[in-house]
Design a protein around this motif. Structure first.
Motif: not given
Length: 576
Positions: A123-130, A338-340, A348-349, A372-377
């Motif tokens: 489907g349609l995936t929206l990815v917000e990053y940077s 269909d997913e964001m 920011q969890e 939400h896909v979290p990541f470490g430092r």
């Protein structure tokens, strides 16, 4: 390919155990290559398709009973048993012919055309990053968000989704009050035009320090923010100027990383509609006002404000989360995605837990499609000039060190553009070093380890690809698709093909969990197997028939390696 073999195995097992082949298919796994001895190609644990037990001896008997009822055929040449599993060895001629032909036919789609992936919805995936804050430094944390988001977008696009890549800039709020008020006192138009990001950061730091000590500066900051909120032409003009210059500079850095966006939006887009959000919360009796005059949403189970989210300041202005709610609602209505996927650091969890809960409370069912896909430092990423301030510093450092390594390495070949080659290898080094572990883990960056040409590094992947590409110069008969499978029975060929059988499983797991480490580990393994095969399979001096078959094999490895590297966000180099 693997799915062709799995299907044949599943259908035969289905007839024996009375379970539909579709339920068996996903439980047949390619066996990881063993370094010291030959192994079968696939295994099926009987308890995954039959009623299980905790008795390993019983499991072993079940596996033996199933294996005894199965027969070898033109596809399966050997059937055996392991610890509670039935194992299958594919006819070697068929293995060679099928895998290499499938890679040739599918090209970039190899691994994605598998039945294993058929249950994953498209489907349609929206990815917000940077999403850097314009008035603050573009730090290494944004490197992680940028490359992780780009990787997720790449994977979804390769799978067949329509993908919208969003850079949601931090372009509103208190930092702009500091920047706007600070520029009249500390700003220099010449410095701004020469190095916009650096100068904006310098102004921000000075203004922030001044505001902590000087009451007049605090009032100037507040006054500038009020002018912005009321759309004062001069204030808006300065804000537009800063924002435009910043985006131009960011675009240069993104180009170096091979990253692009479909949409540069930001908090400023929702400065008006965020007030509509407050009205919506009021209308649903969700917005509560504290004694201090701030607006909050009660997220507690018992309605006792033990957990709450502040969505409005006492002066009636909105906050980051209010604008995030407005942005999410706008995207739901505008794109009907269909997913964001939001890619930010793990600090920011809680913010996203609150965001998703509030969206649910106001009846936005689409929130179930948000993730939400979290990541470490990252620690330890310093340049020779000191601490990294901008992402650009890290890219410059990687290129500089790689150029030095290329100049001193005996095996280096002359390239048309050494700077460009060093840049691509340096970016590969940064990406692989970052992607080797679980995303949510913090990790310590080490320049010397990241830039090693051997071992599990991005430099090693680039070196392997360049080495495989160099063989193409010897391939005069590449237009001939047919080859003699008898020329490709060497153990190094078979073990590499067994590894290629696992590619769709790795793609499946990577797509499901958004963890690039699975793909990185797989590609590094493929690189090591390719180098073993390169040492044992001579091309020069072999007969034309053997040469053609071996070059066909090596080119197939190059195709899969290049495909995987591009998914990670790495541009493969042909010479280094």
């Amino acid at each position: 390919m693997a799915c062709h073999f799995r299907r044949a195995i599943a259908e035969q097992v289905s007839r024996v155990v009375g379970v539909p082949s579709e339920k068996i298919l996903h439980h047949i796994h390619a066996i990881p290559v063993h370094r010291k001895h030959a192994s079968p190609d696939f295994q099926l644990y009987v308890n995954s398709v039959l009623a299980g037990s905790v008795d390993s001896a019983c499991d072993k008997k079940k596996a033996q009973a199933v294996a005894e009822k199965l027969n070898c055929n033109s596809i399966v040449s050997e059937i055996g048993t392991g610890r509670g599993s039935v194992t299958f060895k594919i006819n070697r001629d068929l293995l060679v012919k099928t895998v290499l032909r499938k890679i040739s036919q599918d090209g970039p789609r190899y691994g994605f055309n598998s039945e294993l992936l058929s249950d994953i919805p498209k489907g349609l995936t929206l990815v917000e990053y940077s999403s850097p804050n314009i008035a603050k430094k573009f730090h290494v944390g944004h490197l992680r968000s940028t490359i992780i988001g780009n990787f997720i977008a790449n994977m979804k696009e390769a799978f067949g989704n329509k993908v919208i890549r969003v850079n949601y800039l931090g372009d509103w709020g208190l930092q702009f009050g500091l920047l706007g008020a600070g520029f009249s006192k500390f700003g220099c138009e010449e410095k701004l035009n020469t190095n916009p990001l650096q100068h904006l950061f310098e102004v921000y730091v000075k203004a922030n320090a001044a505001a902590e000590q000087d009451e007049d500066m605090k009032l100037s900051v507040k006054d500038f923010m009020e002018k912005l909120e009321s759309e004062n032409p001069q204030a808006l003009s300065l804000w537009t100027h800063f924002r435009g210059l910043s985006i131009q500079e960011y675009a240069k850095i993104y180009k170096r990383l091979g990253v692009h966006f479909d949409d540069y939006s930001g908090e400023s887009f929702y400065r008006k509609t965020s007030h509509d959000v407050l009205n919506l919360l009021r209308s649903k009796d969700i917005l509560k006002t504290t004694d201090e005059g701030t607006g909050v949403v009660d997220l507690s189970e018992g309605g006792d404000l033990s957990t709450y989210s502040t969505v409005m300041r006492s002066d009636g202005s909105t906050l980051y989360i209010t604008r995030d709610i407005a942005a999410a609602i706008d995207r739901m209505e505008k794109y009907n995605f269909d997913e964001m996927v939001y890619v930010t650091d793990k600090s920011q969890e809680k913010h996203f837990q609150h965001l998703f809960k509030i969206l649910k409370m106001i009846g936005k069912e689409k929130v179930d499609c948000c993730l939400h896909v979290p990541f470490g430092r990252v620690q330890g990423m310093h340049t020779r000039r000191g601490d990294v301030i901008f992402l650009e510093d890290a890219l410059d450092e990687a290129r500089k060190r790689m150029l030095k390594n290329m100049a001193t390495a005996e095996s280096s070949k002359t390239t048309e553009d050494p700077d460009d080659t060093a840049e691509k290898i340096g970016v590969a080094a940064l990406i692989v070093q970052d992607f080797k572990g679980p995303l949510v883990s913090d990790y310590h960056f080490n320049w010397d380890q990241a830039l090693q040409s051997c071992g599990d590094t991005g430099v090693f992947l680039q070196y392997t690809h360049a080495r495989l590409h160099s063989l193409l110069a010897l391939w005069n008969t590449r237009d001939e698709e047919e080859f003699n499978v008898a020329c490709l029975q060497d153990p190094s060929v078979i073990s590499t093909l067994q590894h290629l059988l696992r590619y769709d499983e790795v793609i499946f797991k990577t797509l499901k969990e958004f963890q690039p480490r699975y793909l990185v580990s797989y590609l590094l393994g493929l690189g090591h197997l390719a180098n073993v095969a390169h040492h044992s399979l001579y091309v020069k001096g072999s007969t034309p028939e053997v040469t053609h078959a071996r070059l066909h094999f090596f080119n197939s490895l190059r195709i899969v390696l290049a495909n995987g590297m591009k998914l990670l966000g790495i541009t493969p180099v042909d010479k280094m």
